[in-house]
Structures are given as structure tokens and as C-alpha cells.
Scaffold this motif. Structure first.
Motif, mmCIF file in Angstrom:
data_model
loop_
_atom_site.group_PDB
_atom_site.id
_atom_site.type_symbol
_atom_site.label_atom_id
_atom_site.label_comp_id
_atom_site.label_asym_id
_atom_site.label_seq_id
_atom_site.Cartn_x
_atom_site.Cartn_y
_atom_site.Cartn_z
ATOM 1 N N LEU A 101 -6.030 5.478 -4.357
ATOM 2 C CA LEU A 101 -5.054 6.434 -3.875
ATOM 3 C C LEU A 101 -5.646 7.767 -3.447
ATOM 4 O O LEU A 101 -5.528 8.190 -2.313
ATOM 5 C CB LEU A 101 -3.998 6.667 -4.965
ATOM 6 N N ARG A 110 4.647 2.550 1.832
ATOM 7 C CA ARG A 110 5.815 2.680 0.961
ATOM 8 C C ARG A 110 6.804 3.707 1.494
ATOM 9 O O ARG A 110 6.428 4.726 2.060
ATOM 10 C CB ARG A 110 5.381 3.084 -0.447
ATOM 11 N N GLU A 169 5.621 9.450 -7.469
ATOM 12 C CA GLU A 169 6.963 8.887 -7.559
ATOM 13 C C GLU A 169 7.388 8.490 -8.965
ATOM 14 O O GLU A 169 8.565 8.578 -9.308
ATOM 15 C CB GLU A 169 7.118 7.703 -6.616
ATOM 16 N N LEU A 181 2.366 8.879 -3.851
ATOM 17 C CA LEU A 181 1.457 8.150 -4.718
ATOM 18 C C LEU A 181 2.227 7.626 -5.910
ATOM 19 O O LEU A 181 3.193 8.223 -6.348
ATOM 20 C CB LEU A 181 0.346 9.068 -5.248
ATOM 21 N N LYS A 182 1.747 6.523 -6.451
ATOM 22 C CA LYS A 182 2.308 6.046 -7.717
ATOM 23 C C LYS A 182 1.201 6.150 -8.745
ATOM 24 O O LYS A 182 0.210 5.453 -8.675
ATOM 25 C CB LYS A 182 2.814 4.616 -7.608
ATOM 26 N N SER A 214 0.825 -1.196 0.000
ATOM 27 C CA SER A 214 0.000 0.000 0.000
ATOM 28 C C SER A 214 0.866 1.255 0.000
ATOM 29 O O SER A 214 1.959 1.287 0.583
ATOM 30 C CB SER A 214 -0.884 0.000 1.248
ATOM 31 N N TRP A 215 0.357 2.325 -0.642
ATOM 32 C CA TRP A 215 1.093 3.591 -0.642
ATOM 33 C C TRP A 215 1.303 4.104 0.779
ATOM 34 O O TRP A 215 2.245 4.856 1.052
ATOM 35 C CB TRP A 215 0.349 4.634 -1.476
#
Length: 225
Positions: A222, A6, A186, A210-211, A2-3
Motif C-alpha cells: 500500500l 476500490r 477505511e 488504504l485498508k 487492489s486499493w
């Protein structure tokens, strides 16, 4: 992963997870940092150029296309896109900060109309976009960006651009110190090496990361705009 988990550093290993992110379009800005032509130009030294190739590839294949897609997404959501670029007013560079006058990687002489100092063509700002000129790492230091954000009622700033471990991180810290909510996308960022990029994300942890993917379905897991 999960963000929310990370890029946790030692300091925040046992910290509570942050709340889910809900962004209001009128209170959110997308800040694109220093994606300028000069950084994509080949190096004169062959060995140095080879060492920079992974960065060039990441910018061409991932970062620039993702930022372009994100700009398109944010425009549809009526989110302000603001560009920061390194540029000085004087041809001599006399008005530059000390960090840009010293020899080494940060030495830059980019008078405001220099072609290589412009934002890359793929991300070219529109006529109504705000473009900040700076001679510092942070986009807030030495500019009136702080005032502009406050005037527009902005509370959340989504950051993309280069370099993760330099101008991006300096800008993030300045924004957080000014009590803005900050999100770093990112895979819309890059450092000279992937190792530096990932290491800096860990150092900046608990700002929110966030990705974003090309489908830009931010509302799924997100954030919502």
C-alpha cells in the motif's frame, strides 16, 4: 481487489490508476478526527440505541483498536499525530457554527472542558500532540490547521476517525482543495451505518483509500513510511 480499484464511482470508472504511494515521514501527518467520548455514549431511546449498536460495535472492535495501533506505528516513524475534536469556548455555545446550533444530529453543545467531549481514553493525546478544537465539520474551517500543516512542511495527511460521511469527508475535501495529498484509512473510520460508510468512500473516491490491518505492514502493497 487492489486499493487502486476500490470505491470507484461512476465518474472515475475508466480513470487511470493512481501512482504507488510513497510517504516521507517528515512530510506526513496523521489526523484523528472527532473520536470523542460523547459518540460512544448509549442513546436514551431504546430503539435508537439498538439502531446505533452496529456503530458502537465497529468503534469498539475495529476502529478504535486500529487507530490506536496506527498511532503507535506513526509515532515510531516520527509522523505527527494531530487530533481534531468538536469543542466550543463558551459554556453557552455562543461561538458555535450555525450547523451545531440547529436541532438534529449535528446539534452539539460541548464546551472545551466537558468530559464527554474529550478524545476517548484509548487514544488520549500525548503532551506534545497538537489538538485542534472546532465547531464545524471540516477540521480546516475555522481553525489554523492549514497554517500549522504548512509551517511543519506537511504535504500528506492520513485521515482516520468519525463520521466518514460528515466530518471526515468534509475535512478530506478541504485538504484536497488546499492541495494536500490525502489518504483515508477505511477501517480506521466509521459512519452511523456501514452503508453510509461505504457510500461515502465511493463519493470521495480518487482521494486515495488504504485498508490498514493490525499488522500495519504498509510497506508491502500500500504505502511506505
Amino acid at each position: 481487489m487492489s486499493w487502486k480499484k476500490r470505491h470507484r464511482s461512476f465518474y472515475y470508472k475508466y480513470a487511470e490508476d493512481p501512482d504507488d504511494i510513497i510517504l516521507k515521514s517528515s512530510e506526513t501527518a496523521h489526523l484523528i478526527i472527532d473520536v470523542q467520548k460523547t459518540y460512544l455514549e448509549p442513546k436514551e431511546n431504546q430503539k435508537e440505541n439498538e439502531e446505533w449498536q452496529p456503530f458502537f460495535n465497529r468503534m469498539k472492535d475495529l476502529v478504535i483498536p486500529n487507530i490506536k495501533s496506527f498511532i503507535s506505528f506513526t509515532r515510531k516513524k516520527k509522523v505527527e499525530n494531530i487530533f481534531a475534536r468538536i469543542a466550543c469556548h463558551k459554556e453557552s455555545g455562543l461561538d458555535r457554527s450555525l450547523s451545531q446550533k440547529k436541532p438534529g444530529f449535528n446539534y452539539l453543545l460541548l464546551p472545551k472542558d466537558t468530559p464527554s467531549g474529550q478524545v476517548v481514553d484509548e487514544l488520549k493525546p500525548e503532551s506534545d500532540d497538537i489538538v485542534m478544537m472546532k465547531t464545524t465539520d471540516s477540521a480546516l474551517t475555522g481553525t489554523n490547521l492549514r497554517l500549522i500543516l504548512r509551517n511543519m512542511g506537511i504535504k500528506n495527511v492520513v485521515c482516520t476517525g468519525i463520521f466518514t460521511d460528515q466530518c471526515v469527508s468534509s475535512t478530506v475535501r478541504s485538504l484536497v482543495d488546499e492541495s494536500f495529498n490525502v489518504i483515508v484509512v477505511e477501517d480506521c473510520c466509521a459512519a452511523a451505518t456501514d452503508e453510509l460508510h461505504k457510500h461515502e468512500l465511493e463519493i470521495m473516491n480518487m482521494n486515495i483509500f488504504l485498508k490498514v490491518h493490525l499488522n500495519l505492514k504498509l510497506g508491502n502493497k500500500l504505502a511506505r513510511l
